[in-house]
Design a protein around this motif. Structure first.
Motif, PDB file in Angstrom:
ATOM      1  N   VAL A  52       2.588   3.148   9.908  1.00 29.87           N
ATOM      2  CA  VAL A  52       2.559   2.335   8.692  1.00 29.87           C
ATOM      3  C   VAL A  52       3.976   1.867   8.407  1.00 29.87           C
ATOM      4  O   VAL A  52       4.862   2.676   8.122  1.00 29.87           O
ATOM      5  N   LYS A  53       4.172   0.566   8.475  1.00 31.07           N
ATOM      6  CA  LYS A  53       5.513  -0.016   8.351  1.00 31.07           C
ATOM      7  C   LYS A  53       5.457  -1.178   7.355  1.00 31.07           C
ATOM      8  O   LYS A  53       5.670  -2.328   7.703  1.00 31.07           O
ATOM      9  N   VAL A  54       5.102  -0.852   6.112  1.00 34.42           N
ATOM     10  CA  VAL A  54       4.961  -1.860   5.072  1.00 34.42           C
ATOM     11  C   VAL A  54       6.015  -1.583   4.009  1.00 34.42           C
ATOM     12  O   VAL A  54       6.047  -0.503   3.420  1.00 34.42           O
ATOM     13  N   HIS A  55       6.877  -2.563   3.737  1.00 29.49           N
ATOM     14  CA  HIS A  55       8.062  -2.295   2.931  1.00 29.49           C
ATOM     15  C   HIS A  55       7.943  -2.679   1.450  1.00 29.49           C
ATOM     16  O   HIS A  55       8.842  -2.405   0.680  1.00 29.49           O
ATOM     17  N   GLY A  56       6.893  -3.313   1.019  1.00 31.03           N
ATOM     18  CA  GLY A  56       6.796  -3.717  -0.384  1.00 31.03           C
ATOM     19  C   GLY A  56       5.638  -3.062  -1.083  1.00 31.03           C
ATOM     20  O   GLY A  56       4.858  -3.716  -1.766  1.00 31.03           O
ATOM     21  N   CYS A  57       5.529  -1.753  -0.986  1.00 33.49           N
ATOM     22  CA  CYS A  57       4.265  -1.084  -1.250  1.00 33.49           C
ATOM     23  C   CYS A  57       4.527   0.289  -1.862  1.00 33.49           C
ATOM     24  O   CYS A  57       5.342   1.053  -1.351  1.00 33.49           O
ATOM     25  N   GLY A  58       3.831   0.609  -2.977  1.00 30.56           N
ATOM     26  CA  GLY A  58       4.006   1.888  -3.645  1.00 30.56           C
ATOM     27  C   GLY A  58       3.122   2.980  -3.078  1.00 30.56           C
ATOM     28  O   GLY A  58       2.503   2.829  -2.027  1.00 30.56           O
ATOM     29  N   LEU A  59       3.025   4.092  -3.802  1.00 32.96           N
ATOM     30  CA  LEU A  59       2.305   5.265  -3.299  1.00 32.96           C
ATOM     31  C   LEU A  59       0.835   4.979  -3.035  1.00 32.96           C
ATOM     32  O   LEU A  59       0.319   5.278  -1.956  1.00 32.96           O
ATOM     33  N   GLY A  60       0.135   4.401  -4.019  1.00 28.66           N
ATOM     34  CA  GLY A  60      -1.290   4.130  -3.823  1.00 28.66           C
ATOM     35  C   GLY A  60      -1.538   3.178  -2.679  1.00 28.66           C
ATOM     36  O   GLY A  60      -2.469   3.359  -1.885  1.00 28.66           O
ATOM     37  N   THR A  76     -13.620   5.810  16.173  1.00 34.88           N
ATOM     38  CA  THR A  76     -13.484   5.827  17.636  1.00 34.88           C
ATOM     39  C   THR A  76     -13.325   7.236  18.187  1.00 34.88           C
ATOM     40  O   THR A  76     -13.013   7.407  19.365  1.00 34.88           O
ATOM     41  N   ASN A  77     -13.550   8.247  17.322  1.00 33.44           N
ATOM     42  CA  ASN A  77     -13.523   9.652  17.728  1.00 33.44           C
ATOM     43  C   ASN A  77     -12.167  10.042  18.307  1.00 33.44           C
ATOM     44  O   ASN A  77     -12.078  10.627  19.384  1.00 33.44           O
ATOM     45  N   ARG A  78     -11.105   9.714  17.555  1.00 34.09           N
ATOM     46  CA  ARG A  78      -9.756  10.053  17.987  1.00 34.09           C
ATOM     47  C   ARG A  78      -9.016  10.835  16.898  1.00 34.09           C
ATOM     48  O   ARG A  78      -9.211  10.600  15.715  1.00 34.09           O
ATOM     49  N   THR A  79      -8.145  11.715  17.312  1.00 31.34           N
ATOM     50  CA  THR A  79      -7.264  12.422  16.398  1.00 31.34           C
ATOM     51  C   THR A  79      -6.158  11.477  15.959  1.00 31.34           C
ATOM     52  O   THR A  79      -5.488  10.869  16.790  1.00 31.34           O
ATOM     53  N   MET A  80      -5.953  11.347  14.640  1.00 37.57           N
ATOM     54  CA  MET A  80      -4.921  10.425  14.159  1.00 37.57           C
ATOM     55  C   MET A  80      -3.601  11.139  13.940  1.00 37.57           C
ATOM     56  O   MET A  80      -3.542  12.195  13.312  1.00 37.57           O
ATOM     57  N   LEU A  81      -2.529  10.526  14.444  1.00 39.27           N
ATOM     58  CA  LEU A  81      -1.168  10.970  14.199  1.00 39.27           C
ATOM     59  C   LEU A  81      -0.477   9.860  13.415  1.00 39.27           C
ATOM     60  O   LEU A  81      -0.672   8.681  13.712  1.00 39.27           O
ATOM     61  N   LEU A  82       0.346  10.243  12.460  1.00 42.01           N
ATOM     62  CA  LEU A  82       0.862   9.282  11.494  1.00 42.01           C
ATOM     63  C   LEU A  82       2.380   9.232  11.475  1.00 42.01           C
ATOM     64  O   LEU A  82       3.060  10.258  11.595  1.00 42.01           O
ATOM     65  N   LYS A  83       2.899   8.016  11.312  1.00 39.14           N
ATOM     66  CA  LYS A  83       4.324   7.809  11.045  1.00 39.14           C
ATOM     67  C   LYS A  83       4.428   6.761   9.944  1.00 39.14           C
ATOM     68  O   LYS A  83       3.719   5.761   9.955  1.00 39.14           O
ATOM     69  N   ILE A  84       5.328   7.004   8.969  1.00 39.52           N
ATOM     70  CA  ILE A  84       5.514   6.072   7.861  1.00 39.52           C
ATOM     71  C   ILE A  84       6.954   5.586   7.838  1.00 39.52           C
ATOM     72  O   ILE A  84       7.889   6.360   7.996  1.00 39.52           O
ATOM     73  N   GLU A  85       7.116   4.291   7.645  1.00 41.36           N
ATOM     74  CA  GLU A  85       8.451   3.704   7.511  1.00 41.36           C
ATOM     75  C   GLU A  85       8.410   2.706   6.355  1.00 41.36           C
ATOM     76  O   GLU A  85       7.621   1.773   6.374  1.00 41.36           O
TER      77      GLU A  85
END
Length: 422
Positions: A52-60, A76-85
């Protein structure tokens, strides 16, 4: 005589589906998500890398981005791994301080793994990249859904199970996804319990979220406090009628405008207003991107979602998230949020069809004629709805109380065989 009564033939019930309670359905769904997110061998697991790389966005807003990624992973039956920037809201890197990690066994990826993996691809019907072990999705801004695993859809396996209990199954499902993402850390849970004791946060209680400052004139119109309290009165009146007694009228008020609490206590003296006043000050523009402000928003949001009813605006991501969680967590038809502006919607949603349930003849220019059974497409609803009647191809406005949603179902791969005997 009782001794001569015939015993029932067990075979005569074999073809009837088992009737699960809503609590059982929720438990089964959450256990399946938990299992998907904790593979015994992370290296060998099918994975969905969400950046997730969205720069004009609050918590919600950020939480909803994560939820949309998660729907694709479950689909799609996949384990999700997350990175936030996020440059504009750096405190979101502290999400793991508030909420439990998405996985205990599969937590990080290297940039080179993201670069080597294939981009998640589909054609709105199926996943084209389904043979890839690892896929990625970089969220940088709005996009049109190109798979069925997006807001306004829900698993086909839940279609008939939810029908007796839930009028908006697509929101209930999105709420289940968000509930998993937002499981509180022990520190947050303990802190909330202490706050509730200190505030005397007792039920019944109605939440009111008044969002002004940055939202006003940008995403939402001004709504006077009287407009919020009209719905609060209506809810308590209904509650008192059902229970045959007058309840103490408590309101938990969450706002970014410090004048609202004083106004509420002066104008509505028959109500008891609870509020975290320090969080109101921290929500001001000058402090909003601090660690303290982030934690204050988390607290306000959590307490709103624990109210018996909430009055807010769905133009706010927080308002929509509260509604999703309240529907997902509760068995009570009284427990949901009322919006003063938009109906519930989601960024990246599938366009939902609507069915006309009551005739309507135009009363002013621009309105559509509606007949029971008509199907409406490309609908956007605020105080009224705007869409196209598939019967004649005409587009115009019409009252939203004369239609009902027709959410789509999809074959979410991780949600198949949910109710098969073990």
């Amino acid at each position: 005589m009782a001794g001569t009564d015939k015993l029932p033939n067990n075979n005569q019930f074999a073809s009837k589906p088992q009737r699960n309670t809503l609590a059982e359905i929720k438990k089964i769904v959450q256990e399946r998500i938990e299992r998907l997110q904790n593979p015994s061998n992370c290296k060998a697991a099918r994975k969905f890398l969400c950046w997730v790389k969205v720069h004009g966005c609050g918590l919600g807003c950020q939480l909803h981005h994560i939820g949309i990624c998660f729907m694709m992973a479950i689909g799609t039956n996949r384990t999700m791994l997350l990175k936030i920037e996020s440059k504009n809201y750096p405190t979101l890197k502290s999400l793991d301080k508030a909420y439990l990690p998405l996985s205990k066994t599969c937590t990080e990826w290297l940039d080179k793994e993201f670069e080597k993996s294939k981009g998640f691809n589909g054609n709105r019907i199926e996943e084209i990249s389904k043979d890839e072990q690892v896929v990625n999705r970089l969220i940088k801004g709005p996009f049109r859904p190109y798979t069925p695993f997006a807001p306004n859809s829900y698993p086909e396996s839940l279609k008939y199970k939810l029908r007796p209990f839930v009028s908006e199954p697509q929101i209930w499902w999105f709420g289940q996804v968000m509930s998993f993402i937002m499981r509180p850390q022990p520190k947050l849970y303990q802190e909330l319990e202490e706050i509730k004791t200190e505030l005397e946060f007792l039920h019944p209680i109605v939440g009111v979220q008044v969002r002004r400052t940055d939202k006003l004139h940008l995403e939402s119109e001004y709504h006077p406090l009287e407009e919020y309290m009209l719905h609060v009165d209506k809810w308590f009146n209904h509650y008192d009628e059902i229970n045959g007694a007058q309840a103490t009228r408590r309101v938990f008020l969450a706002t970014d405008d410090e004048t609202v609490l004083q106004e509420a206590r002066e104008k509505f003296s028959s109500y008891t207003f609870l509020s975290l006043t320090n969080n109101t000050l921290l929500a001001a523009k000058a402090h909003r991107k601090t660690e303290e402000s982030f934690w204050g928003i988390v607290q306000d949001f959590a307490l709103l979602s624990q109210c018996d009813h909430v009055v807010c605006t769905f133009s706010s991501n927080i308002g929509r998230l509260v509604h999703e969680l309240m529907i997902a967590r509760s068995d009570s038809p009284l427990r949901y949020a009322t919006s003063l502006d938009a109906e519930h919607y989601s960024w990246g949603e599938i366009t939902m069809l609507r069915k006309v349930i009551k005739d309507h003849d135009p009363e002013k220019n621009g309105e559509l004629q509606l007949r029971v059974g008509d199907i409406l497409e490309n609908t956007i609803c605020r105080k009224t709805c705007n869409g196209t009647n598939s019967r004649n191809g005409k587009r115009g406005f019409y009252p939203k109380e004369k239609i009902k949603a027709l959410p789509a179902t999809a074959e979410y791969a991780a949600m198949t065989d949910l109710f098969q005997p073990s």
